[in-house]
Write an enzyme that holds these catalytic residues in place. Structure first.
Site, PDB file in Angstrom:
ATOM      1  CD  GLU A 213      -3.189  -0.453   2.011  1.00  0.00           C
ATOM      2  OE1 GLU A 213      -3.107   0.248   3.164  1.00  0.00           O
ATOM      3  OE2 GLU A 213      -4.417  -0.896   1.773  1.00  0.00           O
TER       4      GLU A 213
ATOM      5  CE  LYS B  89     -12.438   1.096   0.942  1.00  0.00           C
ATOM      6  NZ  LYS B  89     -11.850   2.038   1.731  1.00  0.00           N
TER       7      LYS B  89
ATOM      8  CG  HIS C 295       8.047 -29.245  -0.847  1.00  0.00           C
ATOM      9  ND1 HIS C 295       8.781 -30.632  -1.191  1.00  0.00           N
ATOM     10  CD2 HIS C 295       8.901 -28.668   0.044  1.00  0.00           C
ATOM     11  CE1 HIS C 295       9.814 -30.872  -0.259  1.00  0.00           C
ATOM     12  NE2 HIS C 295       9.863 -29.805   0.403  1.00  0.00           N
TER      13      HIS C 295
HETATM   14  O1  PA5 Z   1      -3.772   1.097   5.927  1.00  0.00           O
HETATM   15  C1  PA5 Z   1      -4.929   1.631   5.711  1.00  0.00           C
HETATM   16  O2  PA5 Z   1      -5.215   2.601   5.800  1.00  0.00           O
HETATM   17  C2  PA5 Z   1      -6.098   0.790   5.235  1.00  0.00           C
HETATM   18  O3  PA5 Z   1      -5.709  -0.909   5.126  1.00  0.00           O
HETATM   19  C3  PA5 Z   1      -7.039   0.674   6.406  1.00  0.00           C
HETATM   20  O4  PA5 Z   1      -6.260   0.194   7.448  1.00  0.00           O
HETATM   21  C4  PA5 Z   1      -7.993  -0.414   6.065  1.00  0.00           C
HETATM   22  O5  PA5 Z   1      -8.658  -0.241   4.962  1.00  0.00           O
HETATM   23  C5  PA5 Z   1      -9.221  -0.312   7.288  1.00  0.00           C
HETATM   24  O6  PA5 Z   1      -9.622   1.094   7.366  1.00  0.00           O
HETATM   25  P1  PA5 Z   1     -10.659   1.485   8.495  1.00  0.00           P
HETATM   26  O7  PA5 Z   1      -9.554   1.299   9.682  1.00  0.00           O
HETATM   27  O8  PA5 Z   1     -10.913   2.958   8.421  1.00  0.00           O
HETATM   28  O9  PA5 Z   1     -11.751   0.621   8.581  1.00  0.00           O
END
Ligand code: PA5
Length: 446
Positions: A288, A423, A309
């Site tokens: 990310e 989303k 494996h």
């Molecule tokens: O790193 C990030 O920002 C995302 O992975 C969020 O943690 C994830 O989408 C969950 O979001 P939230 O805590 O707002 O539900």
């Protein structure tokens, strides 16, 4: 003093010391940008100082909350996704007995929900919870993420019908934004115990906030030692920026030097199944943070020797765009030796009496050499053993190296704009109010 050792000798056949050290000047600037909060995404640098900000008084409050949940529960269900779940799961799995769910001793079990939208998963979970005393820890920074919101709705209903409204309220802890979002509003309305996800800490950097710390404390692990490990790493990193003295600088420099030579996939390797979720946490952190603007090293993970494996063939002889970083644990917690066998049909007597860890270690060395011969550079992050302190060091090490690496790539390592695309389509397909235009567009494509 830190326990973690980073070495990159096994990459020098593929990239020169000169090329690696060519990143030093740039890395120095990136540290300054992080410490002075002048780089991209500088609103999200709160994680840098978490080892001090999570002081003893605050950690006591987390521990007390954990104790009160433990006192009335056989199971704690942690609801969250991405950064709101992977850090806790990584640490809990790394420290737990591999088969804790089947052990006789009564220890509280931490289960996870809200990390998928599977009807079968949640049905099975609810069925188990019919038979167990349990509590909920619901974690969402935004408070609006679909997966945890769906799971929380179902689990909250179940909890309320099982215990009644008032008792259910005592069994829910919400970890969310300090003032905004649906979860915050609900927590206020219902009077849940809450903890705050700091504004300046993004999800994937939040394991050392209550997001990770409360579930870890509930699972029975020492969050003060976890923070102590992170603090030791933080201080070490501050002492020198030099590539050969500072593992963060070293790791960031080498992986970028390899990337510049076309190594676009990094595989994190472990030889301990307990590190599976640590690898998952690392994958999210790097995926990310770096994967944007059509750039970034693709983070993959394997567990050896299991995956030798299944994935071993590809790693040995497939497309040559990969390097490996081995997360190596030097000492096991137990000793178990290979027994002698009179018949010796399996021809294993030559290693009879040898601890399994030594066999595992030889597999590690043998694999590293084989993969190097096959054109795969190897980096090594070593820790003496898996415990709260070394995990704390690893967490801070990987977070800081991720920030520096992201800056070397010239991306913002603290945002995740690409996560919104799926989303939008899902909301349009589900007919969410406000998404009518997207629904029209998507219908034309189907
Ligand atoms: O790193 C990030 O920002 C995302 O992975 C969020 O943690 C994830 O989408 C969950 O979001 P939230 O805590 O707002 O539900």
């Amino acid at each position: 003093m830190i326990n973690l050792k980073f070495t990159y000798e096994q990459a020098l056949e593929f990239v020169s010391k000169e090329q690696i050290h060519g990143y030093q000047e740039e890395i120095n600037k990136h540290y300054e940008a992080i410490y002075n909060k002048t780089g991209k995404g500088n609103d999200y640098l709160g994680w840098v100082d978490l080892p001090e900000h999570m002081d003893d008084a605050f950690l006591d409050e987390i521990n007390n909350t954990a104790e009160s949940l433990k006192a009335k529960s056989e199971v704690a269900v942690v609801i969250g996704i991405g950064g709101s779940y992977l850090g806790a799961r990584a640490v809990i799995d790394a420290l737990s007995h591999h088969f804790s769910q089947l052990r006789k001793e009564k220890t509280l079990q931490v289960l996870f929900a809200g990390q998928n939208i599977s009807e079968d998963y949640l049905t099975d979970l609810l069925e188990v919870l019919d038979q167990k005393d349990y509590s909920l820890i619901v974690i969402s920074k935004s408070g609006t993420t679909t997966e945890p919101a769906v799971a929380f709705r179902l689990l909250k209903n179940h909890l309320e019908s099982k215990y009644g409204l008032e008792e259910a309220r005592q069994r829910i802890v919400a970890i969310t934004d300090k003032e905004k979002g649906a979860l915050k509003q609900l927590a206020n309305d219902e009077g849940y115990k809450t903890f705050v996800v700091p504004d300046d800490v993004g999800g994937r950097y939040s394991v050392l906030t209550p997001v990770g710390l409360l579930p870890i404390a509930v699972a029975g692990f020492d969050i003060k030692q976890l923070l102590a490990g992170a603090k030791a790493m933080k201080e070490h990193v501050k002492q020198s920026k030099a590539i050969d003295d500072n593992p963060v600088s070293g790791y960031a420099a080498v992986r970028n030097a390899l990337y510049a030579k076309g190594m676009t996939t990094e595989i994190m390797v472990n030889y301990e199944p307990r590190l599976f979720y640590f690898t998952e946490w690392w994958k999210q952190l790097y995926g990310e943070s770096e994967g944007k603007e059509n750039k970034g090293i693709f983070p993959a993970g394997v567990g050896f020797t299991t995956d030798l494996h299944s994935m071993g063939q590809y790693i040995q002889e497939g497309l040559r765009n990969i390097f490996e970083t081995v997360l190596s644990v030097e000492n096991p917690d137990h000793t178990l030796t290979i027994p002698e066998d009179d018949k010796n049909l399996d021809k294993l007597n030559y290693i009879a009496g040898m601890p399994l860890h030594e066999v595992n270690h030889m597999a590690e060395i043998g694999t590293t050499l084989a993969h190097m011969d096959g054109g795969v550079p190897n980096l090594r992050v070593g820790i003496p053993r898996v415990n709260e302190e070394t995990l704390g060091e690893l967490i801070y090490f990987y977070e800081m190296a991720c920030a520096i690496s992201g800056y070397i790539l010239d991306v913002n390592p603290f945002d995740q704009p690409g996560v919104e695309a799926y989303k939008k389509n899902m909301f349009a397909l589900l007919g969410k109010p406000g998404f009518e235009k997207e629904t029209e567009e998507i219908r034309k494509r189907l």
